[in-house]
Motif scaffolding. Structure first.
Motif, PDB file in Angstrom:
ATOM      1  N   ASN A  56       0.810  -1.219   0.000  1.00  0.00           N
ATOM      2  CA  ASN A  56       0.000   0.000   0.000  1.00  0.00           C
ATOM      3  C   ASN A  56       0.850   1.279   0.000  1.00  0.00           C
ATOM      4  O   ASN A  56       0.327   2.363  -0.201  1.00  0.00           O
ATOM      5  CB  ASN A  56      -0.964   0.019   1.183  1.00  0.00           C
ATOM      6  N   HIS A  57       2.161   1.156   0.189  1.00  0.00           N
ATOM      7  CA  HIS A  57       3.055   2.311   0.167  1.00  0.00           C
ATOM      8  C   HIS A  57       3.560   2.642  -1.241  1.00  0.00           C
ATOM      9  O   HIS A  57       4.178   3.690  -1.443  1.00  0.00           O
ATOM     10  CB  HIS A  57       4.276   2.080   1.066  1.00  0.00           C
ATOM     11  N   VAL A  58       3.350   1.721  -2.199  1.00  0.00           N
ATOM     12  CA  VAL A  58       3.914   1.894  -3.539  1.00  0.00           C
ATOM     13  C   VAL A  58       2.898   1.528  -4.611  1.00  0.00           C
ATOM     14  O   VAL A  58       1.916   0.835  -4.344  1.00  0.00           O
ATOM     15  CB  VAL A  58       5.184   1.019  -3.742  1.00  0.00           C
ATOM     16  N   GLU A  59       3.173   2.008  -5.817  1.00  0.00           N
ATOM     17  CA  GLU A  59       2.434   1.535  -6.986  1.00  0.00           C
ATOM     18  C   GLU A  59       3.458   1.064  -8.010  1.00  0.00           C
ATOM     19  O   GLU A  59       4.539   1.646  -8.130  1.00  0.00           O
ATOM     20  CB  GLU A  59       1.518   2.610  -7.567  1.00  0.00           C
ATOM     21  N   ILE A  60       3.121   0.017  -8.718  1.00  0.00           N
ATOM     22  CA  ILE A  60       4.008  -0.493  -9.767  1.00  0.00           C
ATOM     23  C   ILE A  60       3.811   0.367 -11.013  1.00  0.00           C
ATOM     24  O   ILE A  60       2.706   0.488 -11.525  1.00  0.00           O
ATOM     25  CB  ILE A  60       3.731  -1.970 -10.089  1.00  0.00           C
ATOM     26  N   VAL A  61       4.902   0.965 -11.474  1.00  0.00           N
ATOM     27  CA  VAL A  61       4.884   1.773 -12.695  1.00  0.00           C
ATOM     28  C   VAL A  61       5.173   0.867 -13.891  1.00  0.00           C
ATOM     29  O   VAL A  61       4.590   1.018 -14.958  1.00  0.00           O
ATOM     30  CB  VAL A  61       5.915   2.919 -12.613  1.00  0.00           C
ATOM     31  N   GLY A  62       6.074  -0.094 -13.707  1.00  0.00           N
ATOM     32  CA  GLY A  62       6.419  -1.008 -14.786  1.00  0.00           C
ATOM     33  C   GLY A  62       7.530  -1.938 -14.363  1.00  0.00           C
ATOM     34  O   GLY A  62       7.978  -1.915 -13.206  1.00  0.00           O
ATOM     35  N   ARG A  63       7.977  -2.754 -15.310  1.00  0.00           N
ATOM     36  CA  ARG A  63       9.079  -3.684 -15.072  1.00  0.00           C
ATOM     37  C   ARG A  63       9.811  -3.921 -16.381  1.00  0.00           C
ATOM     38  O   ARG A  63       9.302  -3.616 -17.448  1.00  0.00           O
ATOM     39  CB  ARG A  63       8.596  -4.995 -14.473  1.00  0.00           C
ATOM     40  N   THR A  64      11.023  -4.461 -16.253  1.00  0.00           N
ATOM     41  CA  THR A  64      11.775  -4.772 -17.466  1.00  0.00           C
ATOM     42  C   THR A  64      11.071  -5.902 -18.217  1.00  0.00           C
ATOM     43  O   THR A  64      10.423  -6.760 -17.615  1.00  0.00           O
ATOM     44  CB  THR A  64      13.226  -5.175 -17.141  1.00  0.00           C
ATOM     45  N   ARG A  65      11.234  -5.875 -19.532  1.00  0.00           N
ATOM     46  CA  ARG A  65      10.575  -6.885 -20.366  1.00  0.00           C
ATOM     47  C   ARG A  65      11.177  -8.268 -20.152  1.00  0.00           C
ATOM     48  O   ARG A  65      10.474  -9.273 -20.132  1.00  0.00           O
ATOM     49  CB  ARG A  65      10.706  -6.499 -21.835  1.00  0.00           C
ATOM     50  N   ASP A  66      12.483  -8.315 -20.037  1.00  0.00           N
ATOM     51  CA  ASP A  66      13.198  -9.587 -19.916  1.00  0.00           C
ATOM     52  C   ASP A  66      14.165  -9.526 -18.745  1.00  0.00           C
ATOM     53  O   ASP A  66      14.336  -8.485 -18.114  1.00  0.00           O
ATOM     54  CB  ASP A  66      13.999  -9.866 -21.206  1.00  0.00           C
ATOM     55  N   TRP A  67      14.821 -10.653 -18.510  1.00  0.00           N
ATOM     56  CA  TRP A  67      15.853 -10.733 -17.477  1.00  0.00           C
ATOM     57  C   TRP A  67      17.062  -9.910 -17.903  1.00  0.00           C
ATOM     58  O   TRP A  67      17.470  -9.932 -19.060  1.00  0.00           O
ATOM     59  CB  TRP A  67      16.317 -12.188 -17.286  1.00  0.00           C
ATOM     60  N   LEU A  68      17.638  -9.191 -16.960  1.00  0.00           N
ATOM     61  CA  LEU A  68      18.919  -8.524 -17.154  1.00  0.00           C
ATOM     62  C   LEU A  68      19.927  -9.297 -16.322  1.00  0.00           C
ATOM     63  O   LEU A  68      19.628  -9.678 -15.188  1.00  0.00           O
ATOM     64  CB  LEU A  68      18.851  -7.063 -16.706  1.00  0.00           C
TER      65      LEU A  68
END
Length: 186
Positions: A63-75
């Motif tokens: 509840n303290h954060v919102e997900i904006v996005g993530r990387t498409r693949d593994w780095l």
């Protein structure tokens, strides 16, 4: 849990505040700064691991954060032999990471580095998104640059400044800037 290629699944977290500054944490008793990160346990999704690490390392809840996005693949990054535990040598190369870009919707005072019985960090600060990376352990710098660059497209600002963002050029410049730039929070 190491994959057949020698990489341990892991998540990395780039946490933004309302000014698009990023959260940096200082390794306990070291002069090394990094983003929160941690391993993915067996049966855990990357998102579940991200929320667990966020709670364990810096005390923030979903509840303290919102997900904006993530990387498409593994780095991926490789760990130098001298940093690898003796029992892992031979079959462990490094980490493969899914990176999450989160926005803090809570308050700075929600951050707590003492959530775990074995804290990993002893200080934290907000820094500019494109801060120099020389305070990050050398073998992680390339993956940090990759994550920041890929996720910058999701920022609610002007296009990224990554054209001038060269980790090799910045290597000798930024430690003092990172140390001096913003007040260290405990």
């Amino acid at each position: 849990m190491i994959d057949r290629n020698g990489y341990r699944p892991n998540v990395g977290i780039i946490l933004l505040n309302s000014r698009n500054e990023v959260f940096w944490s200082k390794r306990i008793r070291q002069n090394s700064w990094q983003f929160p990160q941690g391993g993915i346990k067996s049966g855990e999704s990357p998102e579940q691991a991200m929320y667990r690490e966020l709670s364990e390392e810096i005390g923030l809840r979903p509840n303290h954060v919102e997900i904006v996005g993530r990387t498409r693949d593994w780095l991926r990054y490789e760990v130098p032999d001298r940093w690898i535990r003796r029992e892992w040598r031979g079959n462990y190369k490094g980490q493969k990471q899914i990176w999450y870009l989160l926005r803090l919707v809570g308050r700075d005072s929600d951050v707590s580095l003492r959530q775990s019985t074995h804290p990993e960090f002893d200080a934290w600060r907000w820094n500019q998104y494109w801060v120099e990376l020389d305070s990050v352990v050398e073998f992680k710098r390339k993956v940090y640059k990759q994550a920041l660059t890929e996720l910058s497209r999701l920022l609610k600002t002007d296009p990224c400044q990554c054209a001038d963002y060269d980790v090799d050029t910045l290597a000798g410049v930024g430690r003092k800037a990172l140390t001096d730039q913003l007040e260290v929070n405990e």
